[in-house]
Design an enzyme around this catalytic site. Structure first.
Site: not given
Ligand code: PGA
Length: 252
Positions: A9-11, A97, A232-233
């Site tokens: 999930n690169w956001k 989020e 994510g990160g």
């Protein structure tokens, strides 16, 4: 045993240079396919940039969100059919989020799941408690509310969904839920699903998300309750994402 399902999930990160470098770095890793079932969810503008490149690695493409509507006057929205059209197979729905900053409700998420299923996408439905809810012993209440909307789906529809348990307090904080906490939450989720269908309670894939890194992935994947990770990160570098797959492979 199934391969772990690892979802990046690169956001709201990346640009064209970043995507091209990521693809070049992917080519420097050993074979991706066979190690895990991989999915990358970049921001919408970069979906097409991946073109067929991801396919050659055996990696699938996913959206980070989707409209609850199928088409029409919804400025800024992206329809499930559009995601499918540009090569997506998966879509993240109900990320904390979006629940937190955009006020998305579980009912709204259900509508998104419905349109995604109709378009032939696999929804990755995110659930998880806030720090306050954990402190107040409200894990079950929270999960019941978030998962309750799924009882509107048929068993067949539900069987096409993936769930991601993401405690809000562990997302992007470096604080990882303990294996005991994850196992307890996943067991709670399976208990709730069993109220819809006993068979599905056993077969539904449940991922964990929240500060997963190559260093902790092996221990977390050791739990037979965890079917993969939403990352994510640590998914923003090809090496690091790939090494999460390597770490999981040590557990099977
Ligand atoms: P994180 O994010 O791995 O950076 O904690 C996970 C997520 O939000 O899906």
């Amino acid at each position: 045993m199934d391969l772990p399902l690892l979802i990046a999930n690169w956001k709201m990160n990346a640009n064209t240079v970043f995507v091209d470098k990521f693809l070049a770095d992917m080519a420097h890793c050993d074979a991706w396919s066979g190690l895990a079932d991989w999915v990358i969810c970049p921001p919408f503008p970069y979906l097409l940039r991946f073109g067929d490149s991801l396919k050659s690695f055996g990696v699938a493409l996913g959206g980070q969100d989707v409209s609850a509507h199928s088409q029409g006057a919804y400025t800024g929205d992206v329809a499930a059919d559009m995601l499918k059209d540009v090569g997506c197979a998966f879509v993240i729905i109900g990320h904390s989020e979006r629940r937190q900053w955009l006020g998305e409700t579980s009912l709204h998420c259900y509508e998104k799941i419905q349109t995604s299923l109709q378009a032939g996408l696999t929804p990755i439905y995110c659930v998880g408690e806030s720090y306050e809810q954990r402190c107040a012993n409200q894990l079950r209440i929270c999960l019941k509310e978030q998962l309750g909307v799924l009882n509107k789906l048929s068993v067949q529809e539900l069987s096409q969904c993936v769930l991601a348990y993401e405690p809000v307090w562990a997302i992007g904080t470096g604080e990882v839920a303990s294996i005991e906490q994850i196992n307890a939450a996943h067991a709670e989720i399976r208990a709730i699903i069993s109220e819809f269908d006993q068979g599905l309670a056993e077969t539904t894939k449940i991922l964990y998300g929240g500060s997963v890194k190559p260093e902790n992935a092996s221990a977390l994947f050791d739990s037979n309750q965890v079917n993969g990770f939403l990352v994510g990160g640590a998914s923003l570098e090809a090496d690091s994402f790939y090494n999460i797959g390597i770490a999981c492979s040590r557990s099977y």
